[in-house]
Design a protein around this motif. Structure first.
Motif, short mmCIF file in Angstrom:
data_model
loop_
_atom_site.label_atom_id
_atom_site.label_comp_id
_atom_site.label_asym_id
_atom_site.label_seq_id
_atom_site.Cartn_x
_atom_site.Cartn_y
_atom_site.Cartn_z
N VAL A 26 0.82 -1.21 0.00
CA VAL A 26 0.00 0.00 0.00
C VAL A 26 0.86 1.26 0.00
N MET A 27 0.20 2.35 -0.35
CA MET A 27 0.79 3.68 -0.26
C MET A 27 -0.27 4.60 0.33
N GLU A 28 0.17 5.72 0.82
CA GLU A 28 -0.76 6.70 1.38
C GLU A 28 -1.11 7.72 0.32
N ILE A 29 -2.39 8.03 0.25
CA ILE A 29 -2.90 9.04 -0.68
C ILE A 29 -3.64 10.09 0.14
N GLN A 30 -3.40 11.32 -0.19
CA GLN A 30 -4.19 12.41 0.39
C GLN A 30 -5.36 12.62 -0.58
N ASP A 31 -6.57 12.28 -0.13
CA ASP A 31 -7.69 12.45 -1.05
C ASP A 31 -8.13 13.92 -1.08
N THR A 32 -9.01 14.25 -1.99
CA THR A 32 -9.38 15.65 -2.16
C THR A 32 -10.30 16.16 -1.05
N ALA A 33 -10.70 15.27 -0.15
CA ALA A 33 -11.44 15.69 1.03
C ALA A 33 -10.50 15.93 2.21
N GLU B 88 3.54 10.93 -14.63
CA GLU B 88 4.00 11.69 -15.80
C GLU B 88 2.83 12.02 -16.72
N ARG B 89 1.97 11.05 -16.97
CA ARG B 89 0.80 11.27 -17.82
C ARG B 89 -0.14 12.30 -17.17
N ALA B 90 -0.35 12.21 -15.87
CA ALA B 90 -1.21 13.17 -15.18
C ALA B 90 -0.63 14.58 -15.29
N ALA B 91 0.68 14.71 -15.16
CA ALA B 91 1.32 16.03 -15.27
C ALA B 91 1.17 16.57 -16.70
N GLN B 92 1.28 15.69 -17.69
CA GLN B 92 1.09 16.09 -19.08
C GLN B 92 -0.33 16.61 -19.30
N LEU B 93 -1.33 15.90 -18.78
CA LEU B 93 -2.71 16.33 -18.92
C LEU B 93 -2.95 17.66 -18.21
N LYS B 94 -2.36 17.83 -17.02
CA LYS B 94 -2.51 19.08 -16.30
C LYS B 94 -1.90 20.23 -17.09
N GLY C 298 -14.56 21.51 -5.59
CA GLY C 298 -14.17 22.86 -5.18
C GLY C 298 -14.30 23.71 -6.42
N ASP C 299 -13.45 24.71 -6.53
CA ASP C 299 -13.50 25.46 -7.78
C ASP C 299 -13.02 24.53 -8.90
N PHE C 300 -13.46 24.80 -10.11
CA PHE C 300 -13.24 23.89 -11.23
C PHE C 300 -11.77 23.56 -11.42
N TYR C 301 -10.90 24.56 -11.39
CA TYR C 301 -9.48 24.32 -11.64
C TYR C 301 -8.89 23.36 -10.61
N ASN C 302 -9.09 23.64 -9.33
CA ASN C 302 -8.52 22.78 -8.29
C ASN C 302 -9.18 21.40 -8.29
N TYR C 303 -10.45 21.35 -8.60
CA TYR C 303 -11.19 20.09 -8.70
C TYR C 303 -10.54 19.20 -9.76
N TYR C 304 -10.38 19.74 -10.94
CA TYR C 304 -9.86 18.96 -12.06
C TYR C 304 -8.39 18.61 -11.86
N THR C 305 -7.57 19.60 -11.56
CA THR C 305 -6.13 19.34 -11.44
C THR C 305 -5.81 18.52 -10.19
N GLY C 306 -6.60 18.68 -9.14
CA GLY C 306 -6.41 17.87 -7.94
C GLY C 306 -6.67 16.40 -8.23
N TYR C 307 -7.72 16.12 -8.97
CA TYR C 307 -8.00 14.74 -9.37
C TYR C 307 -6.88 14.18 -10.24
N LEU C 308 -6.41 14.96 -11.18
CA LEU C 308 -5.35 14.47 -12.06
C LEU C 308 -4.12 14.06 -11.26
N SER C 309 -3.69 14.91 -10.35
CA SER C 309 -2.51 14.60 -9.54
C SER C 309 -2.73 13.34 -8.70
N MET C 310 -3.89 13.26 -8.06
CA MET C 310 -4.20 12.11 -7.22
C MET C 310 -4.25 10.82 -8.06
N LEU C 311 -4.93 10.88 -9.20
CA LEU C 311 -5.05 9.69 -10.05
C LEU C 311 -3.70 9.28 -10.62
N GLY C 312 -2.86 10.25 -10.92
CA GLY C 312 -1.51 9.92 -11.39
C GLY C 312 -0.76 9.08 -10.37
#
Length: 185
Positions: free
Chosen positions: A17-24, A155-161, A134-148
């Protein structure tokens, strides 16, 4: 990294396992390289697909998401999503635990306002990442980072961001060029 016992009651399996900080804002131990992901938030499967490049890990989704996939290009890009179960949703974002356990997920995404549902899922040994808008930008980019991080595709998540940021800046520049009183509302 550490070890976590996951699986249905009586069938625990040790996984790295690894630890993830979720968006909540919660810290959650999730399996490294989860292969069986269930997404209750409607917006998550397309983002999972965008980061992962496939829908193969998505093993359950909200029925509203399935309907959206059926009417989109995503059905051609990831036809496997058309076969993903949705029957574990009881209405809204409520979960039928018995039906969820049949899917045997490694990881579940759930919206953060559904605290009781998150607790129900975690009580049977399945890690849950709570998502919070949250606000659209943080919502979208926060998900991308977390999913990456979750999918080991940082790397793919950073490219999408980056692509998102470039496109957003292009839109801002185009809007600036239109006189404020002539902008559509």
């Amino acid at each position: 990294l550490g070890l976590l016992l996951i699986g249905s009651i009586g069938q625990a399996v040790a996984k790295e396992v690894m630890e993830i900080q979720d968006t909540a804002g919660r810290t959650v131990e999730v399996p490294v390289n989860p292969q069986r992901i269930v997404s209750i938030p409607v917006v998550m499967p397309p983002l999972l697909f965008a980061v992962d490049g496939t829908g193969e890990r998505i093993k359950g989704m909200h029925p509203v998401t399935r309907t959206a996939v059926e009417g989109s290009v995503l059905a051609r890009m990831a036809p496997e999503l058309l076969q993903v179960p949705t029957g574990f949703i009881q209405g809204g974002f409520k979960v039928n635990i018995e039906e969820l356990l049949k899917i045997n997920p490694d990881l579940v995404f759930q919206i953060s306002p559904e605290k009781r549902e998150i607790e129900k899922i975690e009580a049977v040994g399945i890690p849950v990442i709570a998502t919070d808008s949250g606000d659209f930008y943080n919502y979208y980019t926060g998900y991308l980072s977390m999913l990456g991080k979750v999918l080991d595709k940082e790397e793919r998540a950073a490219q999408l961001k980056n692509e998102f940021d470039v496109t957003l800046e292009q839109i801002r520049e185009m809007v600036k060029a239109v006189e404020p009183d002539k902008r559509p509302r």
